[in-house]
Every structure is written in structure tokens, then in C-alpha cells.
Design a protein around this motif. Structure first.
Motif, mmCIF file in Angstrom:
data_model
loop_
_atom_site.group_PDB
_atom_site.id
_atom_site.type_symbol
_atom_site.label_atom_id
_atom_site.label_comp_id
_atom_site.label_asym_id
_atom_site.label_seq_id
_atom_site.Cartn_x
_atom_site.Cartn_y
_atom_site.Cartn_z
ATOM 1 N N ALA A 181 0.819 -1.209 0.000
ATOM 2 C CA ALA A 181 0.000 0.000 0.000
ATOM 3 C C ALA A 181 0.855 1.263 0.000
ATOM 4 O O ALA A 181 0.596 2.207 -0.750
ATOM 5 C CB ALA A 181 -0.945 -0.013 1.196
ATOM 6 N N ASP A 217 -4.396 -0.319 -3.427
ATOM 7 C CA ASP A 217 -5.569 -0.108 -2.587
ATOM 8 C C ASP A 217 -6.166 -1.471 -2.253
ATOM 9 O O ASP A 217 -6.792 -2.120 -3.096
ATOM 10 C CB ASP A 217 -6.594 0.760 -3.319
ATOM 11 N N GLY A 228 -8.200 -1.956 0.429
ATOM 12 C CA GLY A 228 -9.320 -1.750 1.321
ATOM 13 C C GLY A 228 -10.549 -2.516 0.895
ATOM 14 O O GLY A 228 -10.686 -2.929 -0.265
ATOM 15 N N ALA A 238 -12.546 -2.194 -2.601
ATOM 16 C CA ALA A 238 -11.684 -1.633 -3.645
ATOM 17 C C ALA A 238 -11.609 -2.595 -4.829
ATOM 18 O O ALA A 238 -11.720 -3.815 -4.681
ATOM 19 C CB ALA A 238 -10.290 -1.368 -3.097
ATOM 20 N N ALA A 288 -4.834 -3.245 -7.838
ATOM 21 C CA ALA A 288 -3.990 -3.695 -6.733
ATOM 22 C C ALA A 288 -3.191 -4.934 -7.140
ATOM 23 O O ALA A 288 -2.012 -5.073 -6.791
ATOM 24 C CB ALA A 288 -4.840 -3.987 -5.503
#
Length: 279
Positions: free
Chosen positions: A120, A126, A128, A131, A136
């Protein structure tokens, strides 16, 4: 010594080998290529039942090198059935991302401690809740590529080390594979392994274990042009040796495995310079 994932390729070392009692059945583990299922099958071959729990937690009733090094003698002498399985490199690395990066481990903690945080902070991944996992994942793949190119040994990891690197530990020690199969052709690939198990301890079918989280998008959606390029840098040896399409993530295996070529090429102590094993 070559960079790997901490795996020692020295003489007479066989990390990652699961053995049946007596050493007649030897499985060389490849992480994220049905390894839990195949290790459970070796356990079943000895006990007539599967281990109750995660097979990697088993400390009794299983034989793993180096705890019984003498059991490798049948393999060295060519008397054992030595097998392993490989997987589409695209699907394998995506499975690593979902299971090791996106998912908390069984102890409730992130895999490799600060790895998720580092992705991150340094790569802008990202991770989270809610997301989009596609960007990612591509940043995770950039991280894996950076590790292999720069030789940052701390972040090497067996789960995304090339499959050829895992398998070559045996041929380099003079142990030839009897059988290697692609997990995409499961039924035909597992049949010779089941045939080695005595009927009284042979399962009716090989039950699948540790089926990880499913991707939220089709496999091909995770790989743009640069991601495919990174895959060639990292896993070219896997693509060429194990019969997978280098440019189409969703393709079925494009060639049957040549066991003689696999044993010959993996027994060469000098890995190709492009093999993705680090500097």
C-alpha cells in the motif's frame, strides 16, 4: 548461490518433498498448484483417510524431508514414483494475490507481517474493503517483478517463485520425475498417482482441498499489456517447459508435457539467464 525463495538447491537437500511411508511415493510440492490436495493424497496413501485439518499443520503420520532423509534412497535409486503438478502461471500468481495478500491468514494476521502495508505504501495498492482488486493485483505483480530483478532476498517467497525452481531441486540431485501433470487436466493427470496407492487405502476420487477465494473478474481482466510482459520476465521458464500460453491468460494448456525434457532441463545446474530467478 542463485536467488530463489530461500530454497536450498545444495546437494542431497530435498525441501518440499512429502513421502509415503517406505519412500515408494514421493510428492514434490509446488505452492499454489494443488499442493494441499496432493499432500493429503500422500497422507491418505498411508492411512486410508485424509488428515483432519490443514495438512501443512500435520506433525504426526506424515513424512517430510529432512525428518527422514533415508527415505529418499528409493527415489535416488529410481524405485519410487516421484510426481508433482504444475499450474497456469497466470492463474497461479493471481491465486497467490487473493489468498496471501487480500485475505487474512488462519491466525487472523496478514501474510508476511508488513507485506500488505508495504504494498500500500510503496506501490499504492488499494487493498481496502470494496476496492477494485485489478489495479492492486497489477501493483503486486510489479512488486514481485521488482523483487526478482533486484534480488531483494528478504521478499522472495516460495508461493510466487517459478514452478521450475521448485521442481529442479530433485533433478539437480539426480532424482528424475516419474510423472508431472497440469492441474487443468486433473482427471487424467491424477489417475497415475491414484494407481500407485494400494486399493485398501485408495480414495474413490481425489478430494480437493484449500480451494481459495475466487477472483471477482475473469482471469484475463487482471492482465494488461505490461502485466503480460512482467509475466514473461518472471515465468518464461514455466511457460516454455510446462506447455502454457505466454500471452493468453485464459488459454488451456497448449502442449502436452514432455517428461524427458523436463527432467533433462531441470537437471542442468545452470538455469537460463532469463529464468526469473533473480540476479
Amino acid at each position: 548461490m542463485e536467488y530463489s525463495s530461500g530454497m536450498d538447491l545444495a546437494q542431497d537437500r530435498y525441501e518440499g518433498c512429502w513421502l509415503g511411508n517406505g519412500g515408494a511415493l514421493v510428492y514434490r510440492e509446488v505452492p499454489k498448484a494443488a499442493c494441499s490436495t496432493l499432500a493429503q493424497l500422500v497422507y491418505h496413501a498411508d492411512h486410508g483417510a485424509y488428515f483432519d485439518g490443514d495438512i501443512h499443520d500435520a506433525h504426526e503420520g506424515v513424512v517430510k524431508w529432512p525428518f527422514a532423509p533415508d527415505l529418499m534412497a528409493p527415489a535416488r535409486g529410481g524405485a519410487a514414483f516421484v510426481f508433482s503438478a504444475v499450474r497456469n502461471p497466470f492463474a497461479r500468481i493471481l491465486s497467490c494475490f487473493h489468498e496471501k495478500i487480500c485475505t487474512l491468514q488462519r491466525d487472523g494476521k496478514p501474510y508476511r507481517g508488513t507485506l500488505r502495508q508495504m504494498l500500500a505504501e510503496r506501490y499504492g495498492a488499494d487493498l481496502g474493503a470494496g476496492a477494485d482488486p485489478v489495479p492492486a493485483f497489477r501493483r503486486f505483480l510489479l512488486f514481485v517483478r521488482d523483487v526478482h530483478v533486484s534480488g531483494q532476498r528478504f521478499w522472495f517467497d516460495r508461493h510466487w517463485t517459478p514452478q521450475a525452481q521448485h521442481l529442479r531441486a530433485l533433478p539437480l540431485n539426480g532424482v528424475a520425475f516419474t510423472h508431472v501433470f497440469q492441474v487443468e487436466d486433473w482427471d487424467s493427470g491424477i489417475a497415475p498417482v491414484l494407481a500407485q496407492i494400494p486399493p485398501t487405502r485408495r480414495p474413490g476420487a481425489a478430494r480437493r482441498f484449500n480451494c481459495g477465494p475466487k477472483p471477482v473478474a475473469p482471469l484475463a481482466a487482471y492482465f494488461d499489456d505490461i502485466s503480460v510482459h512482467f509475466m514473461q520476465e518472471l515465468y518464461r521458464w514455466d511457460f516454455e517447459l510446462f506447455g502454457y500460453d505466454r500471452f493468453d491468460p485464459g488459454a488451456r494448456p497448449v502442449a502436452e508435457l514432455d517428461l524427458g525434457a523436463i527432467n533433462l532441463r531441470l537437471s542442468d545446474p545452470h538455469a537460463p539467464h532469463w529464468a526469473g530467478l533473480g540476479g
